[in-house]
Design a protein around this motif. Sequence first.
Motif, mmCIF file in Angstrom:
data_model
loop_
_atom_site.group_PDB
_atom_site.id
_atom_site.type_symbol
_atom_site.label_atom_id
_atom_site.label_comp_id
_atom_site.label_asym_id
_atom_site.label_seq_id
_atom_site.Cartn_x
_atom_site.Cartn_y
_atom_site.Cartn_z
ATOM 1 N N GLY A 143 0.818 -1.283 -0.074
ATOM 2 C CA GLY A 143 0.048 0.084 0.029
ATOM 3 C C GLY A 143 0.815 1.330 0.060
ATOM 4 N N SER A 144 2.248 1.184 -0.374
ATOM 5 C CA SER A 144 2.948 2.446 -0.112
ATOM 6 C C SER A 144 2.560 3.394 -1.344
ATOM 7 C CB SER A 144 4.381 1.864 -0.436
ATOM 8 O OG SER A 144 5.221 3.077 -0.400
ATOM 9 N N ARG A 145 2.793 4.702 -1.036
ATOM 10 C CA ARG A 145 2.024 5.454 -2.180
ATOM 11 C C ARG A 145 3.145 6.205 -2.818
ATOM 12 N NH1 ARG A 145 -0.093 9.972 -0.074
ATOM 13 N NH2 ARG A 145 0.670 9.694 1.976
ATOM 14 N N GLY A 146 4.535 6.141 -2.198
ATOM 15 C CA GLY A 146 5.783 7.062 -2.664
ATOM 16 C C GLY A 146 5.960 8.202 -2.091
ATOM 17 N N GLN A 147 5.579 8.416 -1.047
ATOM 18 C CA GLN A 147 5.679 9.740 -0.356
ATOM 19 C C GLN A 147 7.184 9.691 0.307
ATOM 20 O OE1 GLN A 147 4.620 11.140 3.530
ATOM 21 N NE2 GLN A 147 3.585 12.773 2.465
ATOM 22 N N VAL A 148 8.079 10.609 -0.040
ATOM 23 C CA VAL A 148 9.583 10.480 0.603
ATOM 24 C C VAL A 148 9.716 11.520 1.390
ATOM 25 C CG1 VAL A 148 12.009 10.209 0.030
ATOM 26 C CG2 VAL A 148 10.383 9.030 -1.232
ATOM 27 N N TRP A 149 10.317 11.350 2.639
ATOM 28 C CA TRP A 149 10.601 12.815 3.462
ATOM 29 C C TRP A 149 11.963 12.560 3.853
ATOM 30 C CZ3 TRP A 149 8.336 13.529 8.963
ATOM 31 C CH2 TRP A 149 8.872 14.866 9.448
ATOM 32 N N PHE A 150 12.911 13.410 3.665
ATOM 33 C CA PHE A 150 14.246 13.579 4.260
ATOM 34 C C PHE A 150 13.968 14.491 5.381
ATOM 35 C CE2 PHE A 150 14.943 12.738 -0.320
ATOM 36 C CZ PHE A 150 15.600 11.572 -0.351
ATOM 37 N N ASP A 151 14.093 13.764 6.526
ATOM 38 C CA ASP A 151 13.875 14.550 7.767
ATOM 39 C C ASP A 151 15.132 14.756 8.329
ATOM 40 O OD1 ASP A 151 12.785 15.360 10.117
ATOM 41 O OD2 ASP A 151 12.121 13.429 10.757
ATOM 42 N N HIS A 152 15.849 16.020 8.196
ATOM 43 C CA HIS A 152 16.957 16.510 8.529
ATOM 44 C C HIS A 152 18.066 15.474 8.333
ATOM 45 C CE1 HIS A 152 15.386 20.397 9.850
ATOM 46 N NE2 HIS A 152 13.975 19.609 10.288
ATOM 47 N N VAL A 153 18.430 14.789 7.375
ATOM 48 C CA VAL A 153 19.231 13.748 7.245
ATOM 49 C C VAL A 153 20.857 14.314 7.378
ATOM 50 C CG1 VAL A 153 20.063 11.956 5.653
ATOM 51 C CG2 VAL A 153 17.767 12.218 5.982
ATOM 52 N N ALA A 154 21.634 13.585 8.024
ATOM 53 C CA ALA A 154 23.078 13.986 7.887
ATOM 54 C C ALA A 154 23.779 12.722 7.742
ATOM 55 C CB ALA A 154 23.622 14.677 9.168
ATOM 56 N N PHE A 155 24.762 12.621 6.921
ATOM 57 C CA PHE A 155 25.624 11.303 6.689
ATOM 58 C C PHE A 155 27.127 11.455 6.219
ATOM 59 C CE2 PHE A 155 27.263 8.325 3.284
ATOM 60 C CZ PHE A 155 26.910 7.196 4.288
ATOM 61 N N ARG B 35 24.780 17.392 5.212
ATOM 62 C CA ARG B 35 24.938 17.824 6.698
ATOM 63 C C ARG B 35 23.387 17.927 7.171
ATOM 64 N NH1 ARG B 35 28.977 20.475 3.836
ATOM 65 N NH2 ARG B 35 30.846 20.485 4.787
ATOM 66 N N ASP B 36 22.577 18.667 6.519
ATOM 67 C CA ASP B 36 21.127 19.014 6.916
ATOM 68 C C ASP B 36 20.217 18.777 5.804
ATOM 69 O OD1 ASP B 36 19.111 18.998 8.600
ATOM 70 O OD2 ASP B 36 19.386 21.371 8.899
ATOM 71 N N LEU B 37 19.857 17.605 5.456
ATOM 72 C CA LEU B 37 18.954 17.536 4.056
ATOM 73 C C LEU B 37 17.504 17.510 4.621
ATOM 74 C CD1 LEU B 37 18.459 17.285 0.935
ATOM 75 C CD2 LEU B 37 19.009 14.751 1.414
ATOM 76 N N ASP B 38 16.709 18.368 4.295
ATOM 77 C CA ASP B 38 15.270 18.319 4.729
ATOM 78 C C ASP B 38 14.508 18.618 3.427
ATOM 79 O OD1 ASP B 38 13.522 18.035 7.078
ATOM 80 O OD2 ASP B 38 12.805 20.210 6.318
#
Length: 610
Positions: free
Chosen positions: A365-377, A387-390
């Motif tokens: 049932g995945s719709r394909g919404q993607v959220w980069f929630d303050h990603v650091a790597f 550093r801070d991907l949102d």
Amino acid sequence: MGPGRGPMGRGGPRAMMRGEKAKNFKATMKQLMGYLKDHLPTFIAVWIIALISTAFMILGPRIMGMITDELAAGFLRQAAGTGGIDFVRIGRIILICAGLYAFSAFCQYIQGYVMSGVSNKISYKLRDDINLKIHRLPFRFFDGTTHGEVLSRITNDVDTVNQTLNQGLTQIISSIASVIGIVIMMFTISWQLTLVALCVIPLFFLSIAWIIRSSQGYFKDQQRYLGNVNGHIEEMFSSHTVVKAFSGEADSIRTFDEYNNALYHSAWRANFLSGLLMPINMLISNIAYVIIVILGSLLAVRGGISIGGIQAFIQYVHSFNQPITQIANISNILQQTAAAAERVFEFLAEEEEIPDSIQPVSVEGSRGQVWFDHVAFGYNPETLVIRDLDALIEPGQKIAIVGPTGAGKTTIVKLLMRFYDVSSGAIRIDGKDIRSFKRDELRSLFGMVLQDTWLFSGTIADNIRYGKPGASDEDVEEAARAAQVDHFVHTWPDGYKMVLNEETANISQGQKQLLTIARAVLANPKILILDEATSSVDTRTELLIQKAMDNLMTGRTSFVIAHRLSTIRNADLILVIRDGDIVEQGTHSDLINRSGFYAELYNSQFEAGE
């Protein structure tokens, strides 16, 4: 210790071809024993057969000595006129001796046959474990380890273990039994001569120890330089076109010569020193042999030993160095085997990917919404790439990710696919952290087309079907039409049954890229990732791909990474990445009107007319 050579005498120097030692011999051998325990009854049976074979072989010289004594007694009877040679008794002894040797040879055959099967089963298990391990290792491991190093552990190191298991284990038992049995038989013939023979053993072991110690460093160098040569050849062969294109032949030859010269000098010294083993041991053996012959003759004159006894004793002395050489070599072979096994076990002990969640969330049932929630790597924890991907991407949107080389565009894709886990923050699909999904189910949501194409030797249809193994021929052709592949496939004589060669060099780079796109189309993913998917095609092919992509991306969340900014002007949202951060985001027209970093990138490519 006579002038002749036994089987191990010929194999002695070769058996010490590698002298690398394991860092932890006991722990490695204990771990290796774990692979042997399932075959323990077979090993015990083989050892019993080896003992029987050795015992029968040891009895041979003593029985042959009886033949000589019988001949000598017969000549004496003839001289005294009291009889002659008893050929009937001699015939019986010969038959007994031949039977012993024949049965011993049969036991050796059975021993070799059984051990060959067992050792190959263990090698099969080791290779199978390595293969399974490869699929559980994180991408971080392969980023820091060469392909040649992994292949070396699967091939060379496992083969080394296989050879030792096949020959070394039974050789240990038979060699020790031979030494003990020969010494006992020698004592039964003459304790005086036996003591003389045993006095030579310390000199024998000292010479072996000196040669092993002196050559060991050179053998280690030899293996290291051999790895360099193999690695360089593999690299140059796989990149032969690039070497030719940039006229790198001279540099390649120069590097190869350096490695090859280093290999030559280390191998020459190692083999020269190991080659001294037999001449030195032969010298010691021959000196002892001469002494024993002189003393034995004196004892025979005084009646202390029979002629057959001297013959048997000389044969035992002649073969005495064989098991001693084997024992000396076995210690070195075991070190070599432990080193190879240790490399295999180190690989099997490598840290694996973080296990999937115990109670994973379903992707149904995945719709394909993607959220980069303050990603650091960061690949290196001390150096962050992102550093801070949102950013929040709604289902069905076409998202373009642009930026200069090294900004972190491809890294975002690797994080999406969970090839790496984020250092902080989270990536969420439909609000759920991707770390809560099973990896294989998560990746089933994505269709991916990389800048570097990957095809295998097989038919065109099989390469497309790799995206969905159970797909029918009709599905394959439909996907090919959507990816603009069908029209050029039909220009080939065999069509979809055309077989790509090993290096897939019988089609163009653009056609390779189109085939990988067809593969992604067939997989019918919820989320599509195109990483520089049109970087290797001409302008006309790019237009065809763009048209196909527009149809394909309809209703799917799509991420497009491209240096050619002309391909992403119709994107719903453009994320502009710089130094790991989103510095701008918006539509193409919005970003152009802002006259910011995106406009600078765009105008640098199209200032001539677009």
